[in-house]
Design a protein around this motif. Structure first.
Motif, PDB file in Angstrom:
ATOM      1  N   LEU A 118       0.859  -1.187   0.000  1.00  0.00           N
ATOM      2  CA  LEU A 118       0.000   0.000   0.000  1.00  0.00           C
ATOM      3  C   LEU A 118       0.892   1.233   0.000  1.00  0.00           C
ATOM      4  CD1 LEU A 118      -2.904   1.256   0.346  1.00  0.00           C
ATOM      5  CD2 LEU A 118      -2.478   1.190   2.818  1.00  0.00           C
ATOM      6  N   VAL A 119       0.470   2.252  -0.733  1.00  0.00           N
ATOM      7  CA  VAL A 119       1.157   3.534  -0.741  1.00  0.00           C
ATOM      8  C   VAL A 119       0.151   4.596  -0.297  1.00  0.00           C
ATOM      9  CG1 VAL A 119       2.223   5.304  -2.196  1.00  0.00           C
ATOM     10  CG2 VAL A 119       2.826   2.884  -2.502  1.00  0.00           C
ATOM     11  N   VAL A 120       0.591   5.492   0.595  1.00  0.00           N
ATOM     12  CA  VAL A 120      -0.253   6.585   1.080  1.00  0.00           C
ATOM     13  C   VAL A 120       0.427   7.896   0.739  1.00  0.00           C
ATOM     14  CG1 VAL A 120      -1.351   7.667   3.067  1.00  0.00           C
ATOM     15  CG2 VAL A 120      -1.139   5.169   2.974  1.00  0.00           C
ATOM     16  N   SER A 121      -0.256   8.750  -0.009  1.00  0.00           N
ATOM     17  CA  SER A 121       0.244  10.097  -0.293  1.00  0.00           C
ATOM     18  C   SER A 121      -0.232  11.000   0.841  1.00  0.00           C
ATOM     19  CB  SER A 121      -0.283  10.587  -1.646  1.00  0.00           C
ATOM     20  OG  SER A 121       0.360  11.765  -2.046  1.00  0.00           O
ATOM     21  N   THR A 122       0.713  11.515   1.612  1.00  0.00           N
ATOM     22  CA  THR A 122       0.375  12.222   2.839  1.00  0.00           C
ATOM     23  C   THR A 122      -0.404  13.507   2.568  1.00  0.00           C
ATOM     24  OG1 THR A 122       1.292  12.936   4.967  1.00  0.00           O
ATOM     25  CG2 THR A 122       2.469  13.620   2.990  1.00  0.00           C
ATOM     26  N   GLY A 123      -1.046  14.026   3.594  1.00  0.00           N
ATOM     27  CA  GLY A 123      -1.828  15.244   3.445  1.00  0.00           C
ATOM     28  C   GLY A 123      -0.956  16.457   3.164  1.00  0.00           C
ATOM     29  N   GLY A 124      -1.566  17.518   2.661  1.00  0.00           N
ATOM     30  CA  GLY A 124      -0.834  18.736   2.354  1.00  0.00           C
ATOM     31  C   GLY A 124      -1.500  19.524   1.246  1.00  0.00           C
ATOM     32  N   ALA A 125      -0.677  20.263   0.504  1.00  0.00           N
ATOM     33  CA  ALA A 125      -1.189  21.073  -0.606  1.00  0.00           C
ATOM     34  C   ALA A 125      -0.106  21.143  -1.674  1.00  0.00           C
ATOM     35  CB  ALA A 125      -1.576  22.469  -0.133  1.00  0.00           C
ATOM     36  N   TYR A 126       0.180  20.007  -2.284  1.00  0.00           N
ATOM     37  CA  TYR A 126       1.290  19.932  -3.232  1.00  0.00           C
ATOM     38  C   TYR A 126       0.873  19.420  -4.608  1.00  0.00           C
ATOM     39  CZ  TYR A 126       0.954  15.272  -1.193  1.00  0.00           C
ATOM     40  OH  TYR A 126       0.461  14.080  -0.725  1.00  0.00           O
ATOM     41  N   HIS A 136       4.285  22.112 -15.061  1.00  0.00           N
ATOM     42  CA  HIS A 136       4.269  20.758 -15.627  1.00  0.00           C
ATOM     43  C   HIS A 136       5.215  19.831 -14.868  1.00  0.00           C
ATOM     44  CE1 HIS A 136       1.626  21.692 -18.921  1.00  0.00           C
ATOM     45  NE2 HIS A 136       2.455  22.568 -19.464  1.00  0.00           N
ATOM     46  N   GLN A 137       6.430  20.327 -14.591  1.00  0.00           N
ATOM     47  CA  GLN A 137       7.392  19.445 -13.924  1.00  0.00           C
ATOM     48  C   GLN A 137       6.975  19.163 -12.482  1.00  0.00           C
ATOM     49  OE1 GLN A 137      10.012  20.027 -11.488  1.00  0.00           O
ATOM     50  NE2 GLN A 137       9.339  22.122 -11.013  1.00  0.00           N
ATOM     51  N   ASN A 138       6.346  20.142 -11.808  1.00  0.00           N
ATOM     52  CA  ASN A 138       5.893  19.897 -10.444  1.00  0.00           C
ATOM     53  C   ASN A 138       4.851  18.782 -10.399  1.00  0.00           C
ATOM     54  OD1 ASN A 138       5.700  20.770  -7.513  1.00  0.00           O
ATOM     55  ND2 ASN A 138       3.573  20.921  -8.142  1.00  0.00           N
ATOM     56  N   VAL A 139       3.857  18.864 -11.261  1.00  0.00           N
ATOM     57  CA  VAL A 139       2.830  17.821 -11.284  1.00  0.00           C
ATOM     58  C   VAL A 139       3.440  16.470 -11.630  1.00  0.00           C
ATOM     59  CG1 VAL A 139       0.760  17.028 -12.488  1.00  0.00           C
ATOM     60  CG2 VAL A 139       0.928  19.394 -11.775  1.00  0.00           C
ATOM     61  N   PHE A 140       4.365  16.461 -12.584  1.00  0.00           N
ATOM     62  CA  PHE A 140       4.977  15.194 -12.999  1.00  0.00           C
ATOM     63  C   PHE A 140       5.720  14.539 -11.843  1.00  0.00           C
ATOM     64  CE2 PHE A 140       8.715  12.882 -14.548  1.00  0.00           C
ATOM     65  CZ  PHE A 140       8.093  11.892 -15.299  1.00  0.00           C
ATOM     66  N   GLN A 161      -6.210  16.260   1.564  1.00  0.00           N
ATOM     67  CA  GLN A 161      -5.340  17.324   1.076  1.00  0.00           C
ATOM     68  C   GLN A 161      -6.098  18.246   0.141  1.00  0.00           C
ATOM     69  OE1 GLN A 161      -2.320  15.519  -1.938  1.00  0.00           O
ATOM     70  NE2 GLN A 161      -2.934  13.835  -0.597  1.00  0.00           N
ATOM     71  N   SER A 162      -5.396  19.309  -0.255  1.00  0.00           N
ATOM     72  CA  SER A 162      -5.952  20.262  -1.210  1.00  0.00           C
ATOM     73  C   SER A 162      -5.421  19.951  -2.598  1.00  0.00           C
ATOM     74  CB  SER A 162      -5.556  21.693  -0.828  1.00  0.00           C
ATOM     75  OG  SER A 162      -6.046  22.027   0.448  1.00  0.00           O
ATOM     76  N   TYR A 163      -6.194  20.317  -3.613  1.00  0.00           N
ATOM     77  CA  TYR A 163      -5.814  20.056  -5.001  1.00  0.00           C
ATOM     78  C   TYR A 163      -6.028  21.317  -5.837  1.00  0.00           C
ATOM     79  CZ  TYR A 163      -6.260  15.229  -3.437  1.00  0.00           C
ATOM     80  OH  TYR A 163      -6.127  14.063  -2.736  1.00  0.00           O
TER      81      TYR A 163
END
Length: 414
Positions: A118-126, A136-140, A161-163
């Motif tokens: 299992l993989v969990v993407s932690t909370g935040g605003a990234y 583009h590179q940040n999202v990638f 998290q925020s999106y």
């Protein structure tokens, strides 16, 4: 069971450290026997673990390492980005061979992802982007570990998290591809739900959640009044600030805060400037901004100059009668301590979460901060905060309880 937590930030950002702390605690609550590892932005040679979870480093940290020259960072992004694209597009046997040529730190994360349950993407605003190549590179690079795990057949869960925003169609397509395959995507405000729906995710794929910071409740570690040199009955007002705007607008914001601090202290209260973030990474150190603000004040406010552990920092907010907060997790730390807040908004998470709590009237966009506008919100609370505290008493318990539901959701999604 092997679990990898990805997209962690640095412990000197107290809000993000709190989110990671809660995430690890809730994962261990859901899966007590799990082997949990962290892939984030901290150098493993400096911080080999976070709250007993081994730190792998990460692809993102390697390509964005601020200790190397800009030229080397560009080469790393091109090299690792090209390999990452190959790992996603080539047949599996070729991709397995290609993974071996990743730099050591990037390979540790890639190997851990491929071997996880299992993989969990932690909370935040990234998970967001700006126009142009940088966006583009940040999202990638944010979504690359998600896509690598999914390519290996490993489920990826997104903690609250925020999106967004996502100004380009290519960014929205990549977000839809990565999040659309997730068994659990938690968005912590309605604005983020709308952002994801704008990427093409159906409403049924998005779960409305609550920021994990509302579940962060460490025991008191310090006598903050003694540390600050103020008496037990002195009224203390906290202020958090950050670098965010273009130079002229930033200066106006800082001077407006200074004028408001003078007005607060003229009432007999003491003001303390609290550094919610004190990291050298990206020059994002609140102490630099807060020193400038203090220099503009007629009467010197209190300053916290040291870098304070995120668990210890939570305690200072509980000593305040009021917070004027720009860093939004400073607002959350205060609200969960029963402290009224005026929130200065720099991203949509602020107005979204304050609106959830019925406190939207106490939000002021950072670009619109003037002393007059800020004082119009602060002064009434200094006179009488009864209504605010009653609203908190009505809304906060259910909100905190909702933040505690993540282990249950995690078990259902795994």
């Amino acid at each position: 069971m092997k679990i990898v937590v990805i997209n962690a930030y640095v412990r000197e950002n107290a809000g993000d450290a709190a989110l990671l702390s809660v995430c690890l605690r809730q994962i261990r609550q859901a899966f007590p026997e799990a082997d949990v590892r962290v892939a984030g932005m901290e150098d493993p040679s400096v911080h080999p673990a976070f709250e007993e979870a081994p730190n792998l480093g990460s692809i993102r940290r390697h390509v964005a390492d601020g200790t190397v020259s800009l030229a080397r960072r560009l080469v790393r992004k091109l090299w690792v980005g090209a390999i990452g694209a190959g790992l996603l597009l080539l047949p599996r046997p070729a991709a397995a061979l290609l993974r071996r040529v990743l730099p050591a730190e990037a390979r540790r994360e890639a190997d851990a992802l491929a071997g996880a349950d299992l993989v969990v993407s932690t909370g935040g605003a990234y998970v967001l982007a700006r126009p142009g190549l940088d966006g583009h590179q940040n999202v990638f690079f944010v979504l690359l570990p998600v896509l690598l795990a999914q390519r290996a057949g490993v489920p990826v869960v997104f903690a609250p998290q925020s999106y967004g925003p996502f100004p380009a169609a290519a960014q929205r397509r990549l977000v839809a591809r990565a999040l659309g395959r997730s068994p659990l995507v938690l968005a912590r405000e309605d604005v983020s739900v709308d952002q994801l729906r704008g990427c093409g995710l159906p409403a049924s794929a998005i779960v409305r959640g609550v920021d994990s910071g509302f579940a962060f409740d460490p025991p008191p570690l310090s006598d903050w009044r003694a540390r600050l040199g103020i008496g037990p009955h002195e009224r203390l007002v906290g202020v958090t600030a950050r670098r965010w705007l273009a130079p002229a607008a930033q200066d106006a914001y800082e001077r407006a805060l200074a004028e408001t601090i003078d007005a607060v202290q003229a009432t007999g209260a003491r003001v303390v400037l609290i550094p919610q973030v004190s990291t050298d990474y990206l020059g994002d150190d609140d102490r630099i901004v807060e020193r400038r603000i203090a220099a503009h004040c007629t009467g010197a406010p209190l300053l916290i100059e040291e870098s304070v552990d995120y668990r210890d920092l939570k305690g200072v907010y509980g000593e305040c009668a009021l917070l004027i907060g720009t860093r939004f997790h400073s607002v959350i730390f205060s609200l969960t301590s029963g402290v009224p807040c005026v929130a200065i908004e720099y991203e949509h998470k602020t107005r979204g979460i304050m609106a959830d709590l019925g406190l939207g009237a106490y939000v002021l966009p950072i670009a619109e901060v003037t002393h007059a506008r800020l004082w119009a919100l602060v002064a009434p609370l200094l006179r009488d905060d009864t209504g605010y505290r009653e609203q908190l008493a009505r809304r906060l318990p259910d909100y905190v309880a909702e933040a505690g539901r993540f282990p249950e959701l995690l078990r259902a999604a795994a």
